[in-house]
Motif scaffolding. Structure first.
Motif, PDB file in Angstrom:
ATOM      1  N   TYR A 185       0.835  -1.203   0.000  1.00  0.00           N
ATOM      2  CA  TYR A 185       0.000   0.000   0.000  1.00  0.00           C
ATOM      3  C   TYR A 185       0.874   1.258   0.000  1.00  0.00           C
ATOM      4  O   TYR A 185       0.597   2.222  -0.725  1.00  0.00           O
ATOM      5  CB  TYR A 185      -0.929   0.006   1.208  1.00  0.00           C
ATOM      6  N   GLY A 327      -8.733   8.493   5.437  1.00  0.00           N
ATOM      7  CA  GLY A 327      -9.819   7.652   4.955  1.00  0.00           C
ATOM      8  C   GLY A 327     -10.170   7.906   3.500  1.00  0.00           C
ATOM      9  O   GLY A 327     -10.357   6.967   2.717  1.00  0.00           O
ATOM     10  N   HIS A 328     -10.258   9.172   3.107  1.00  0.00           N
ATOM     11  CA  HIS A 328     -10.610   9.499   1.727  1.00  0.00           C
ATOM     12  C   HIS A 328      -9.529   9.015   0.775  1.00  0.00           C
ATOM     13  O   HIS A 328      -9.830   8.423  -0.284  1.00  0.00           O
ATOM     14  CB  HIS A 328     -10.817  11.001   1.569  1.00  0.00           C
ATOM     15  N   ARG A 330      -7.374   6.596   1.212  1.00  0.00           N
ATOM     16  CA  ARG A 330      -7.376   5.132   1.144  1.00  0.00           C
ATOM     17  C   ARG A 330      -8.511   4.613   0.256  1.00  0.00           C
ATOM     18  O   ARG A 330      -8.310   3.729  -0.573  1.00  0.00           O
ATOM     19  CB  ARG A 330      -7.493   4.543   2.548  1.00  0.00           C
ATOM     20  N   ARG A 331      -9.699   5.178   0.426  1.00  0.00           N
ATOM     21  CA  ARG A 331     -10.836   4.725  -0.381  1.00  0.00           C
ATOM     22  C   ARG A 331     -10.581   4.967  -1.863  1.00  0.00           C
ATOM     23  O   ARG A 331     -10.904   4.115  -2.709  1.00  0.00           O
ATOM     24  CB  ARG A 331     -12.120   5.428   0.067  1.00  0.00           C
ATOM     25  N   ARG A 332      -9.998   6.111  -2.183  1.00  0.00           N
ATOM     26  CA  ARG A 332      -9.722   6.423  -3.582  1.00  0.00           C
ATOM     27  C   ARG A 332      -8.705   5.443  -4.162  1.00  0.00           C
ATOM     28  O   ARG A 332      -8.906   4.905  -5.261  1.00  0.00           O
ATOM     29  CB  ARG A 332      -9.203   7.858  -3.706  1.00  0.00           C
ATOM     30  N   PHE A 334      -7.830   2.418  -3.037  1.00  0.00           N
ATOM     31  CA  PHE A 334      -8.386   1.069  -3.104  1.00  0.00           C
ATOM     32  C   PHE A 334      -9.367   0.932  -4.266  1.00  0.00           C
ATOM     33  O   PHE A 334      -9.426  -0.113  -4.932  1.00  0.00           O
ATOM     34  CB  PHE A 334      -9.065   0.691  -1.782  1.00  0.00           C
ATOM     35  N   GLY A 335     -10.135   1.984  -4.537  1.00  0.00           N
ATOM     36  CA  GLY A 335     -11.066   1.940  -5.659  1.00  0.00           C
ATOM     37  C   GLY A 335     -10.331   1.792  -6.981  1.00  0.00           C
ATOM     38  O   GLY A 335     -10.712   0.977  -7.834  1.00  0.00           O
ATOM     39  N   GLU A 338      -8.836  -1.809  -7.108  1.00  0.00           N
ATOM     40  CA  GLU A 338      -9.820  -2.868  -7.359  1.00  0.00           C
ATOM     41  C   GLU A 338     -10.276  -2.878  -8.808  1.00  0.00           C
ATOM     42  O   GLU A 338     -10.593  -3.933  -9.370  1.00  0.00           O
ATOM     43  CB  GLU A 338     -11.016  -2.684  -6.425  1.00  0.00           C
TER      44      GLU A 338
END
Length: 347
Positions: A185, A327-328, A330-332, A334-335, A338
């Motif tokens: 990561y 958090g934002h 990480r979500r970006r 990971f999106g 994926e």
């Protein structure tokens, strides 16, 4: 291995769903009366020579070494900081962003010495976190598959290769699964900030069905066996330690990320003085020579690595790494990840 210095006992531990974080393996070094606990992401077989030397130099100490995955070690260290678990005496992790978070959360204690003061700013933060090693993120390839052919020496060449012959590489390019690997990561986050090629790389990985999997040893073994032809952003020190003619290593010429495994003394450590002695030893000339010999430190002579003077990009131990755990952010990431990778599995 020398019996007086090392009693190695690998204990593979099954991680049940919902179980508390647990170490992957343990080893005992030395026979001193004061036994310090060192929790680390570094493989025991790789780090053993330097810990052996430490206990030889400090016969009153012994080291209980616990090998962890980076994410589990982070969870364990946070629980220890909150008083929910017994803390280690020292934590040594490749996931520098997680270590910066722990220091920022007041989970560490300070130490100042001539050895820590000599570190460059990129390898020291708030006198509570110290970078011990220098390890490049490399492109790794199967030498037989590329015999007589050019191998990609930078990200642009790797992109060209994936575009020119996607069928050759389909399902045979690997990198870390960023959900399973804190190090993976961190490298992906650093790439997203550094590389103009980042978006194009993800698109190309998706096009060739690249595999995101865990972990360094597994990926390198896959390259050696020919299951993977190329691996991207693999920690170069693990390749150097494998010493296999089946695996080649390239330090990208456009830029090469350089990681320092970071060392922290937890706030509630039972033996903080022992942890300070280990820290100063790890930064000593003697230990740094050992670390260079076992591949955890870049040679001082750049000609030995082939690394261009303009290429190194140190991942600094500094507050900007906290963005990696936002958090934002990480979500970006990971999106994006994926969308690019199929579920982690070996071909």
């Amino acid at each position: 291995m020398r019996a007086m210095a090392l009693r190695l006992a690998l204990a593979l531990i099954a991680l049940l769903p919902g179980a508390a974080p647990a170490q992957e393996a343990v080893a005992s070094f030395g026979a001193g009366a004061t036994r310090m606990v060192l929790r680390s992401t570094t493989d025991i077989a790789i780090i053993a020579p330097v810990i052996e030397r430490f206990v030889e130099r400090n016969p009153d100490l012994s080291v209980s070494y616990e090998q962890w995955g980076s994410n589990d070690l982070f969870d364990d260290s946070r629980a220890a900081c909150d008083g929910r678990r017994a803390p280690a005496d020292a934590v040594f992790s490749s996931a520098a962003h997680q270590m910066v978070w722990l220091v920022n959360a007041a989970c560490a204690q300070s130490h100042v010495s001539a050895a820590t003061g000599a570190l460059p700013p990129t390898r020291r933060w708030r006198d509570e976190l110290w970078g011990i090693t220098e390890e490049p993120a490399a492109i790794v390839y199967n030498t037989a598959a590329f015999a007589g052919q050019d191998v990609p020496h930078d990200r642009f060449a790797l992109l060209d290769l994936m575009r020119a012959d996607p069928d050759l590489l389909r399902g045979r390019i690997a990198t870390y699964d960023i959900a399973a690997s804190g190090l993976g990561y961190l490298f992906a986050h650093a790439d997203s900030l550094e590389a103009t090629t980042f978006g194009a790389m993800l698109e190309a990985f998706a096009r060739v069905g690249a595999v995101a999997t865990c972990c360094s040893a597994e990926i390198i073994e896959g390259v050696a066996e020919g299951r993977f032809l190329i691996a991207y952003n693999v920690l170069g020190s693990y390749v150097a330690n494998r010493q296999s003619q089946a695996v080649g290593i390239i330090l990208p010429e456009d830029y090469t990320l350089v990681l320092s495994r970071s060392y922290m003394i937890p706030r509630g450590a039972a033996h903080p003085e022992a942890a300070r002695r280990l820290l100063d030893f790890l930064l000593s000339d003697e230990a740094q020579r050992i670390l260079e010999r076992i591949g955890l430190l870049l040679p001082r002579d750049g000609a030995e690595t082939g690394l261009l003077p303009s290429a190194p990009r140190a991942i600094a131990l500094a507050p900007p790494l906290l963005v990696a755990l936002d958090g934002h952010a990480r979500r970006r990431l990971f999106g994006l990840w994926e969308d690019a990778f199929r579920p982690a599995q070996l071909p």
